[in-house]
Design a protein around this motif. Sequence first.
Motif, PDB file in Angstrom:
ATOM      1  N   SER A  12       0.818  -1.224   0.000  1.00 30.71           N
ATOM      2  CA  SER A  12       0.000   0.000   0.000  1.00 30.71           C
ATOM      3  C   SER A  12       0.849   1.270   0.000  1.00 30.71           C
ATOM      4  O   SER A  12       1.193   1.830   1.044  1.00 30.71           O
ATOM      5  CB  SER A  12      -0.955  -0.006   1.200  1.00 30.71           C
ATOM      6  N   SER A  13       1.139   1.730  -1.219  1.00 29.54           N
ATOM      7  CA  SER A  13       2.009   2.893  -1.377  1.00 29.54           C
ATOM      8  C   SER A  13       1.360   4.164  -0.804  1.00 29.54           C
ATOM      9  O   SER A  13       2.030   5.003  -0.215  1.00 29.54           O
ATOM     10  CB  SER A  13       2.345   3.100  -2.852  1.00 29.54           C
ATOM     11  N   TRP A  14       0.047   4.292  -0.974  1.00 34.94           N
ATOM     12  CA  TRP A  14      -0.626   5.502  -0.474  1.00 34.94           C
ATOM     13  C   TRP A  14      -0.587   5.523   1.043  1.00 34.94           C
ATOM     14  O   TRP A  14      -0.423   6.575   1.665  1.00 34.94           O
ATOM     15  CB  TRP A  14      -2.070   5.560  -0.973  1.00 34.94           C
ATOM     16  N   LEU A  36      -5.667  -5.578   2.222  1.00 35.91           N
ATOM     17  CA  LEU A  36      -6.425  -5.277   1.004  1.00 35.91           C
ATOM     18  C   LEU A  36      -6.761  -6.557   0.236  1.00 35.91           C
ATOM     19  O   LEU A  36      -6.075  -7.567   0.367  1.00 35.91           O
ATOM     20  CB  LEU A  36      -5.602  -4.358   0.095  1.00 35.91           C
ATOM     21  N   ARG A  53     -11.247   3.705   0.524  1.00 35.65           N
ATOM     22  CA  ARG A  53      -9.811   3.544   0.259  1.00 35.65           C
ATOM     23  C   ARG A  53      -8.988   3.932   1.466  1.00 35.65           C
ATOM     24  O   ARG A  53      -9.438   4.682   2.330  1.00 35.65           O
ATOM     25  CB  ARG A  53      -9.399   4.393  -0.947  1.00 35.65           C
ATOM     26  N   LEU A  54      -7.772   3.456   1.465  1.00 28.88           N
ATOM     27  CA  LEU A  54      -6.830   3.739   2.554  1.00 28.88           C
ATOM     28  C   LEU A  54      -5.630   4.477   1.970  1.00 28.88           C
ATOM     29  O   LEU A  54      -5.317   4.267   0.805  1.00 28.88           O
ATOM     30  CB  LEU A  54      -6.374   2.421   3.193  1.00 28.88           C
ATOM     31  N   PRO A  55      -5.000   5.357   2.755  1.00 24.65           N
ATOM     32  CA  PRO A  55      -5.149   5.557   4.187  1.00 24.65           C
ATOM     33  C   PRO A  55      -6.345   6.442   4.529  1.00 24.65           C
ATOM     34  O   PRO A  55      -6.854   7.179   3.682  1.00 24.65           O
ATOM     35  CB  PRO A  55      -3.847   6.275   4.551  1.00 24.65           C
ATOM     36  N   ASP A  66      -7.666  10.231   1.966  1.00 27.94           N
ATOM     37  CA  ASP A  66      -6.763  10.612   0.868  1.00 27.94           C
ATOM     38  C   ASP A  66      -5.448  11.153   1.462  1.00 27.94           C
ATOM     39  O   ASP A  66      -5.456  12.054   2.305  1.00 27.94           O
ATOM     40  CB  ASP A  66      -7.380  11.659  -0.073  1.00 27.94           C
ATOM     41  N   SER A  67      -4.339  10.585   0.976  1.00 25.37           N
ATOM     42  CA  SER A  67      -3.036  10.895   1.587  1.00 25.37           C
ATOM     43  C   SER A  67      -2.694  12.391   1.542  1.00 25.37           C
ATOM     44  O   SER A  67      -2.083  12.915   2.477  1.00 25.37           O
ATOM     45  CB  SER A  67      -1.922  10.068   0.924  1.00 25.37           C
ATOM     46  N   HIS A 100       1.200  13.090  -6.606  1.00 23.46           N
ATOM     47  CA  HIS A 100      -0.140  12.634  -6.233  1.00 23.46           C
ATOM     48  C   HIS A 100      -1.006  12.340  -7.456  1.00 23.46           C
ATOM     49  O   HIS A 100      -1.793  11.401  -7.455  1.00 23.46           O
ATOM     50  CB  HIS A 100      -0.809  13.712  -5.373  1.00 23.46           C
TER      51      HIS A 100
END
Length: 220
Positions: A12-14, A36, A53-55, A66-67, A100
């Motif tokens: 999970s890159s975000w 996930l 969605r995460l994070p 949203d990051s 982003h």
Amino acid sequence: MYTLYIGNKNYSSWSLRAWVLLKAFGIPFNEQRIPLYEPDSSERIRVHSPSGRLPCLHDGGTVVWDSLAIAEYLAERHPSMWPGAAGARAWARSASAEMHSGYGDLRNEFGMNLRVRETRKAPPAVANDIMRIATLWREGRERFGQSGDFLCGAFGIVDAFYCPVACRFASYSVALDGAAGAYHRALLDLPAMREWAEGASRETEHIPMLDRMMAQAQQQ
Ligand SMILES: N[C@@H](CCC(=O)N[C@@H](CS)C(=O)NCC(=O)O)C(=O)O
């Protein structure tokens, strides 16, 4: 105390961006990991994150998803996440936004997977993304980075946004020289990044779809 909901540390890159930002600034938080792509993942994520969605960050009754929104929310509460000088801050915001909303080819072809260590030839579109990132990294280091090892000196949001790229470059053996290479090493050596990697190494879940996509890309 904040609660940060994240996905798998291997993939999970975000999630990594928000997590590394909190860790690097020594901000206490309660970490909640939701793996996930499991049968109940979507349902479990939606309980906490309106976008599914995460994070996602919870601060009492305030929910931030949203990051980039999480980074901005944290920057309003904790000093020095963006550079103090207006010019450097504008540059850091632009470089973060570029990450982003861009680099789709790099994201798709060189997916973040901390278990991967291989040499892969970058297709032309990915090579363009890599070239642009290297240029950006050199520019930040040369123009704004004198006071530290990161793009605008001390570690900040812009660096958190490039942490997943540092993982991708390590996974697929993308070697950069000079200031860009030194910055890549500085990101990987960050104690918070090492802690994330240790956490990833303890994970047991595999996401076959993502592992397969990466294997297929390698054969092409
Ligand atoms: N733009 C979002 C992207 C978030 C995102 O796509 N997260 C992925 C995990 S890395 C996710 O939650 N995927 C779950 C799904 O799509 O079901 C951000 O910056 O937070």
